[in-house]
Design an enzyme around this catalytic site. Structure first.
Site, PDB file in Angstrom:
ATOM      1  N   GLU A   1     -10.481   1.950  -4.280  1.00 49.50           N
ATOM      2  CA  GLU A   1     -10.406   3.413  -4.134  1.00 49.50           C
ATOM      3  C   GLU A   1      -9.129   3.946  -4.790  1.00 49.50           C
ATOM      4  O   GLU A   1      -8.123   4.633  -4.974  1.00 49.50           O
ATOM      5  CB  GLU A   1      -9.478   3.306  -2.517  1.00 49.50           C
TER       6      GLU A   1
ATOM      7  N   HIS B   1      -3.329   2.881  -5.006  1.00 53.02           N
ATOM      8  CA  HIS B   1      -2.515   2.185  -3.866  1.00 53.02           C
ATOM      9  C   HIS B   1      -1.572   2.121  -3.678  1.00 53.02           C
ATOM     10  O   HIS B   1      -0.809   1.061  -3.329  1.00 53.02           O
ATOM     11  CB  HIS B   1      -3.597   1.403  -2.656  1.00 53.02           C
TER      12      HIS B   1
ATOM     13  N   GLU C   1      -3.823   2.485   9.455  1.00 51.97           N
ATOM     14  CA  GLU C   1      -3.023   3.684   9.638  1.00 51.97           C
ATOM     15  C   GLU C   1      -2.934   4.233  10.921  1.00 51.97           C
ATOM     16  O   GLU C   1      -1.986   4.514  11.809  1.00 51.97           O
ATOM     17  CB  GLU C   1      -4.504   4.256   9.537  1.00 51.97           C
TER      18      GLU C   1
ATOM     19  N   ASP D   1       0.840  -1.072   0.099  1.00 49.80           N
ATOM     20  CA  ASP D   1      -0.426  -0.144   0.260  1.00 49.80           C
ATOM     21  C   ASP D   1       0.575   1.016   0.133  1.00 49.80           C
ATOM     22  O   ASP D   1       2.477   0.941   0.417  1.00 49.80           O
ATOM     23  CB  ASP D   1      -1.155   0.374   1.334  1.00 49.80           C
TER      24      ASP D   1
ATOM     25  N   TRP E   1     -16.974  -4.903   0.816  1.00 51.96           N
ATOM     26  CA  TRP E   1     -16.381  -3.790   1.566  1.00 51.96           C
ATOM     27  C   TRP E   1     -17.308  -2.735   1.938  1.00 51.96           C
ATOM     28  O   TRP E   1     -17.354  -2.140   2.866  1.00 51.96           O
ATOM     29  CB  TRP E   1     -15.206  -4.064   1.954  1.00 51.96           C
TER      30      TRP E   1
HETATM   31  C1  ACM Z   1     -11.116  -1.031   1.587  1.00 52.08           C
HETATM   32  O1  ACM Z   1     -11.342  -0.550   2.830  1.00 52.08           O
HETATM   33  N1  ACM Z   1     -10.760   0.486   1.549  1.00 52.08           N
HETATM   34  C2  ACM Z   1     -11.223  -1.600   1.451  1.00 52.08           C
END
Ligand code: ACM
Ligand code: ZN
Length: 554
Positions: free
Chosen positions: A350, A285, A493, A210, A416
């Site tokens: 994303e 990402h 995070e 990531d 998700w």
């Molecule tokens: C995610 O939580 N962006 C898969």
């Protein structure tokens, strides 16, 4: 009385006794999590575990890592007893002790992971169709013993006489861990895997790449770890206040797993009946990739391994550069060597495409492939990678965004963003894993924010996780067959150390376990809460950190 009537009378009396014992036994003695499919307690007696108890492995392979796991852990858990462990081929009716046995002829109701655990007055039998089932029968046996059995010598150890028949509701019982936003060492991951087997979870989704760090050694592209695994050190700042790298500042924070370490973890997991599914995130990402190999970007921006919040993520691999696909395929070639499981997760979430919109290469690619838009360019990249992965007889999993530009029928979708991606996928015949951020995001707060360590956002208390049902209501029975199971995700995070990761996982991961293992009819929140104190005692003795509050559903 007529003979038949007498038989009926005693049979009814027996049922009455069995049932009344069942309820008391379940509340006072049986604290197994996840709740088994069927528990029958037929006698108000106990088996005494003693020194020199025989442990017999029957019809099993002593070289099987799962069998070795059981025999080693028996000795660790019941550490104050000396056991005589032997292996033999034939089943013996008069054997005494604890018998682990692979069924000579398969019992279909148990499937591949189920087990029968029968505690008699003078011996215990755990039988299954495979060593995976024996691993789970062993977990239940351990949880029938007092939590302090490994630290406190007991004069005699009582186990209730009972019969458990148990098997999972879903084949995919997942736990995800992000090791990019913060790096966690091998020991931290092994502790996570130990938790998973305790709760009969079987898929470890390892988010290895990531923006904040590339964590897997790749021989063909050494800069992925030389550069991509390290950011500047902002560990003393709040995540939300991380300042960008200063001119000439050295990147010293992070780490990665060597191939040897990955093999060690995969083997450790396999002995616990856990498949490890690596995630190599594409096409977004990817700041850490572009920091190491800037030639794979659309622009000439000077990317760096990210620190702190990075939103919206601008970094994206150039979809119009053929070298990007060569690069990704070479990475996959090395990844498949390390991970024997059937799946590779290719991310896909994303992926903000602002760069693609202004990139000549990307726009030319869209034209030459006669695609309609950016989403279809992402879809083309993913299909191309999928073809390569399938040449290794493996399948892809992707986050639900991969539906946007269209997917092949062979792709598995991980839902998700709530359950809508899962519903769409199942309705069109794609396999689905449910990990909705309404119930399964364990990086969210679990109790009142004021008294909790800072979390990314939102609120998912224990009971909310408990309410998770992997089958969305909108699906018909036929469509529901595409749902393989569910999974809890732990993004990192705001989580920079193992104690904090465990705090976020526990006890919520155990609630997830009942959602994916226990038959719906046996799920019961009140019973789960009754089992919680024993569970916490067990976790404490095993050295885990956990949250001691139970946040209310709001
Ligand atoms: C995610 O939580 N962006 C898969
Ligand atoms: Zn481009």
């Amino acid at each position: 009385m007529h003979n038949k009537k007498i038989t009926l009378y005693f049979f009814l009396l027996y049922l009455l006794l069995v049932n009344s014992f069942n309820s008391t036994a379940q509340s006072s003695l049986i604290n197994i999590v996840p709740q088994p499919a069927e528990i029958n307690s037929v006698e108000v007696h106990h088996f005494f575990l003693k020194d020199n108890t025989n442990i017999l492995f029957v019809n099993t392979n002593p070289e099987d890592p799962k069998i070795q796991y059981i025999s080693q852990h028996l000795a660790t858990v019941f550490s104050f007893y000396h056991f005589n462990i032997t292996f033999q081929q034939e089943v013996c009716d008069t054997c005494m002790g604890i018998i682990f046995k692979i069924n000579e002829s398969e019992k279909t109701y148990l499937g591949n992971e189920g087990y029968d655990l029968v505690i008699h007055l003078n011996h215990i039998t755990i039988s299954a169709n495979s060593s995976a089932g024996l691993v789970y029968g062993f977990q239940s046996l351990v949880q029938l013993a007092p939590p302090d059995v490994s630290v406190q010598p007991q004069d005699s150890l009582l186990l209730p006489v009972l019969h458990i028949t148990d098997y999972p509701r879903f084949e995919w019982r997942g736990s995800h861990r992000d090791v990019s936003r913060h790096f966690f060492d091998v020991e931290s991951i092994k502790k996570h895997l130990d938790l998973m087997v305790l709760y009969k979870l079987n898929k470890f989704h390892w988010h290895l790449t990531d923006d904040h760090g590339w964590r897997i050694e790749i021989d063909s592209y050494p800069k992925l770890t030389e550069i991509g695994a390290w950011s500047v050190d902002r560990s003393q700042q709040r995540w939300t206040e991380g300042t960008p790298p200063a001119e000439g500042e050295k990147a010293t924070y992070g780490g990665f797993y060597t191939k040897k370490e990955i093999q060690e973890i995969v083997a450790y997991a396999a002995a616990r009946n856990i498949d490890v599914i690596p995630e190599i995130e594409i096409p977004g990402h990817c700041s850490e990739i572009l920091a190491a190999y800037p030639e794979f970007a659309c622009d000439d921006y000077s990317y760096y391994v990210q620190i702190g919040p990075y939103w919206p993520p601008k970094a994206i691999l150039c979809g119009g550069n053929d070298d990007v696909m060569v690069f990704l395929k070479k990475i996959i070639d090395e990844v498949v060597e390390l991970f024997p499981c059937q799946y590779i997760h290719i991310g896909g979430d994303e992926a903000y495409k602002d760069n693609w919109k202004v990139c000549l290469k990307c726009q030319n690619k869209i034209k030459s492939l006669q695609l309609n838009n950016d989403e279809e360019l992402q879809s083309w990249m993913i299909r191309d990678i999928e073809k390569h992965i399938m040449s290794y007889h493996k399948r892809i999993i992707g986050w639900d965004e991969i539906l946007d530009g269209g997917v092949t029928p062979t792709a598995t979708i991980m839902s998700w963003q709530g359950d809508k991606g899962g519903i769409k996928a199942a309705k069109q015949g794609n396999k689905v894993i449910m990990a909705p951020n309404s119930h399964c995001y364990l990086d969210y707060y679990q109790a009142d924010k004021e008294d909790e360590p800072e979390a990314i956002c939102c609120y998912i208390p224990l009971e909310k996780v408990y309410q998770f049902d992997p089958i969305p209501e909108a699906l018909t029975d036929e469509e529901a067959k595409f749902v393989k199971g569910g999974q809890a995700n732990l993004w990192a995070e705001f989580i920079s150390n193992t104690a904090h990761a465990e705090y976020m996982l526990l006890p919520r991961l155990s609630a997830l376990a009942e959602a994916v293992w226990t038959p719906k009819r046996e799920k019961n929140w009140d019973n789960f809460i009754t089992k919680l104190p024993t569970q916490k005692q067990r976790l404490k003795i095993l050295g885990y950190n956990y949250c001691d509050k139970i946040g209310k559903i709001k």
